[in-house]
Design a protein around this motif. Structure first.
Motif, PDB file in Angstrom:
ATOM      1  N   ASN A 196       0.853  -1.192   0.000  1.00  0.00           N
ATOM      2  CA  ASN A 196       0.000   0.000   0.000  1.00  0.00           C
ATOM      3  C   ASN A 196       0.882   1.234   0.000  1.00  0.00           C
ATOM      4  N   THR A 240      -2.031   5.492   3.630  1.00  0.00           N
ATOM      5  CA  THR A 240      -3.327   5.068   3.099  1.00  0.00           C
ATOM      6  C   THR A 240      -3.783   3.844   3.874  1.00  0.00           C
ATOM      7  N   SER A 264      -5.139   2.757  -1.479  1.00  0.00           N
ATOM      8  CA  SER A 264      -4.217   2.764  -2.616  1.00  0.00           C
ATOM      9  C   SER A 264      -3.355   1.517  -2.527  1.00  0.00           C
ATOM     10  N   THR A 273      -4.749   8.153  -7.416  1.00  0.00           N
ATOM     11  CA  THR A 273      -6.052   8.270  -6.765  1.00  0.00           C
ATOM     12  C   THR A 273      -7.115   8.107  -7.846  1.00  0.00           C
ATOM     13  N   HIS A 300      -3.112  -1.848  -9.684  1.00  0.00           N
ATOM     14  CA  HIS A 300      -3.253  -0.813  -8.651  1.00  0.00           C
ATOM     15  C   HIS A 300      -4.734  -0.448  -8.506  1.00  0.00           C
ATOM     16  N   THR A 313      -7.553   1.854  -6.268  1.00  0.00           N
ATOM     17  CA  THR A 313      -7.664   2.984  -5.356  1.00  0.00           C
ATOM     18  C   THR A 313      -9.113   3.449  -5.280  1.00  0.00           C
TER      19      THR A 313
END
Length: 622
Positions: free
Chosen positions: A73, A77, A125, A173, A222, A224
């Motif tokens: 991570n 976050t 994330s 993000t 990834h 988020t």
């Protein structure tokens, strides 16, 4: 709020905001007054996995060995973990289905944001990266392929990131503008909130610009967002990008001006034209010339009954284009019709990747059913099914309603509703069928139906069959116009939950299926609820045998209707015509005859009463 004509191009990418399980009333249901136009950039095909292309793998990983990946991570976050293992399933309050990937049994990867239950407001994330670099030197054109299943909650994003040094990983993000990041790719570009994908979906991302010809390449998945559902990944591979690969990404066949793709439709509602279209692209690395899209509408015997063509000419690598045409059709006999879309180029007429050149849509001409969904009719590999019901919302256990939209072109009688339910539904639920004009629903006036059925108790047989019928006392005449068919559900506080199937296969306009939560408003959740209009005049209103030990036969009848009772109790027999007017009254003890000769042909309601009970049955007089 009124419907208005929308181009087929907008419909292809609008998609109803869909969910199979929602979080809570405080969650972001989508009010019908606040729809946002979606992006037209879908990018990666969301076709069934069976349609994926690609040759032999330069590198692959079936997620059977967790040590080949590194998870983590970004600092500061929430520590939502990626999991890699066998038998992974979502464990949150609102779990999505488990991925149906090719090698799920030996392991897959999953990030289960719902189970983590992040209420901090800080975006998660989390990433999963190949532990060792991949050597792609000598391969300038490469594609990342993987099988995936995902359902979007509100404002999350799924990314693929490529690195050649394992250090330049960006902090991402959901709002990150990646247009200046050639090594970052959206997995589901332009995806609507609450939308799912097919399970599984073969994702193909052209990573040539970031990874082509490189001697060391790391791949990262990834995720988020803040408290989403889950994302599954399995069977990851890097393959050579084909030189020539034109792809049919999607297709649409609409019978009405408002863009719905009806899975079943009576011939008298079909009209003389179809609106057909789809998205196609050049996924190969070489320019394609002579690109052509052909649509053939095939009857049940595979004869061509209508066709359309687009000559797109030359397409550069990565270029997408759209087909949008109106096609004249002849009168169609009952049966299942297939619209087969095929894209070709001068360079690709066949070959190993040709499976993704074809996309199929089906529709059934059915004189007794009119349905937004096409469940049971979709070709193998295309069908995607969700569901909604009394356990979808924390405050929707009783009085929860679902609606399906119908554009009625010519006057039609509706005798009832056919509803497809899940096998996890519980007998004992109480259901009512309703019919509404569009104005009532879009103004949140769901308590003012045109007509509604009597309450129906869900039986074990209904659950086993997956189908139930809710019959109106008398056929309801719908004049041309926009309508919604609805089902109101009561589960006794989630004791007898019932869920209605939702066809996610073909993208529908956002107002095609709606939900209503008690003491709240109407929302656009849903895609193609399996709530079907029935025009069959012989469906039964009630079972006289089960209620009163009485039978009426024959049905249909030419005029003489036999009345038979198991006992000698006096029965009051009332016959009502299709307008509800009482036309005949009899008192019968035991057995007798009801003479309807001289009455006009049509559907009549026979109401039988004793001192303790009343039941009704619909009969047809020829």
């Amino acid at each position: 709020m009124k419907r208005s004509y929308a181009s087929i191009l907008a419909i292809l990418f609008a998609g109803g905001t869909v969910l199979a399980q929602s979080k809570a009333l405080n969650g972001p249901h989508i009010p019908i007054q606040n729809r946002v136009a979606p992006s037209l950039d879908r990018g990666i095909p969301e076709a069934p996995a069976e349609r994926g292309g690609g040759g032999g793998a330069l590198w692959s990983d079936d997620l059977s060995d967790p040590s080949t990946w590194v998870t983590g991570n970004f600092p500061n976050t929430p520590p939502v973990p990626w999991q890699i293992g066998v038998g992974l399933q979502c464990t949150g309050d609102y779990p999505i289905a488990t991925i149906q990937s090719t090698t799920y049994d030996n392991g897959c990867a999953m990030i289960d944001s719902d189970a983590f239950n992040n209420n901090s407001g800080i975006a998660e994330s989390s990433h999963m990266t190949t532990a060792a670099p991949i050597d792609l030197s000598g391969y300038p054109y490469v594609v990342l392929e993987f099988e995936s299943f995902y359902r979007k909650w509100t404002n999350e994003e799924c990314y693929v990131v490529i690195s050649t040094n394992n250090t330049d990983w960006p902090a991402l993000t959901p709002q990150t503008d990646i247009s200046g990041m050639p090594n970052v790719f959206h997995v589901w570009p332009g995806m609507e909130v609450q939308a799912p994908v097919n399970n599984p979906t073969k994702v193909r991302i052209n990573i040539s610009q970031a990874a082509g010809g490189q001697s060391q390449v790391w791949v990262r998945f990834h995720w988020t967002g803040v408290w989403g559902y889950a994302w599954f990944v399995d069977d990851v591979a890097i393959v050579e990008q084909p030189e020539n690969d034109v792809v049919m990404n999607s297709a649409l066949v609409s019978q009405v001006a408002t863009g719905e793709q009806y899975g079943r439709i009576p011939a008298n509602q079909l009209g003389t034209t179809l609106q057909v279209g789809g998205e196609y692209m050049n996924f190969g690395y070489a320019q394609q010339t002579g690109v052509t899209v052909n649509m053939q509408l095939l009857d049940p015997q595979s004869n061509v009954v209508a066709s359309a063509n687009v000559n797109a000419g030359t397409m550069a690598s990565g270029q997408t284009a759209l087909m949008d045409q109106s096609v004249n059709i002849p009168t169609l006999a009952p049966g299942l019709y297939s619209a087969v879309f095929t894209v070709t180029s001068d360079q690709e007429q066949s070959g190993v990747n040709f499976a993704n050149n074809v996309y199929i849509r089906t529709m059934e001409v059915n004189p007794l059913r009119f349905s937004l969904d096409g469940l049971g009719n979709h070709p193998p590999g295309y069908e995607s099914v969700g569901s909604l019901g009394t356990n979808s919302f924390t405050d929707g256990s009783d009085g929860f309603m679902m609606f399906a939209y119908y554009d009625v072109r010519t006057p039609m009688y509706v005798t009832g509703l056919e509803v497809a339910i899940t096998t996890t539904s519980v007998p004992g639920a109480l259901l009512y069928g309703t019919l509404h004009h569009e104005d009532n629903i879009l103004n949140d006036q769901v308590t003012s139906p045109i007509d509604e059925t009597v309450g129906y108790d869900l039986t074990a047989g209904d659950v086993t069959n997956g189908i139930l019928t809710l019959a109106f006392d008398f056929p309801v005449l719908l004049q041309p116009g926009p309508y919604y068919a609805g089902v109101e559900m009561y589960s006794n506080g989630n004791v007898s939950d019932v869920r209605i199937l939702n066809d996610l296969t073909a993208t529908q306009p956002a107002l095609s299926s709606l939900i209503y939560i008690p003491n709240d408003q109407v929302y656009t959740n849903g895609n193609a609820a399996a709530i079907r209009l029935v025009t069959d005049p012989t469906i039964s209103v009630a079972e006289l045998d089960a209620t009163l030990g009485v039978s009426l036969f024959p049905n249909p009848t030419n005029g003489i209707l036999n009345f038979r009772s198991d006992g000698t109790e006096n029965h009051l027999v009332e016959v009502l015509d299709p307008t509800g007017r009482l036309v005949r009254t009899e008192r019968i003890a035991g057995s007798g005859i009801i003479d309807l000769a001289g009455h006009a042909s049509g559907v009549y309601l026979v109401r039988v009463s004793t001192l303790s009970a009343t039941a009704t049955q619909r009969i047809t007089l020829h």
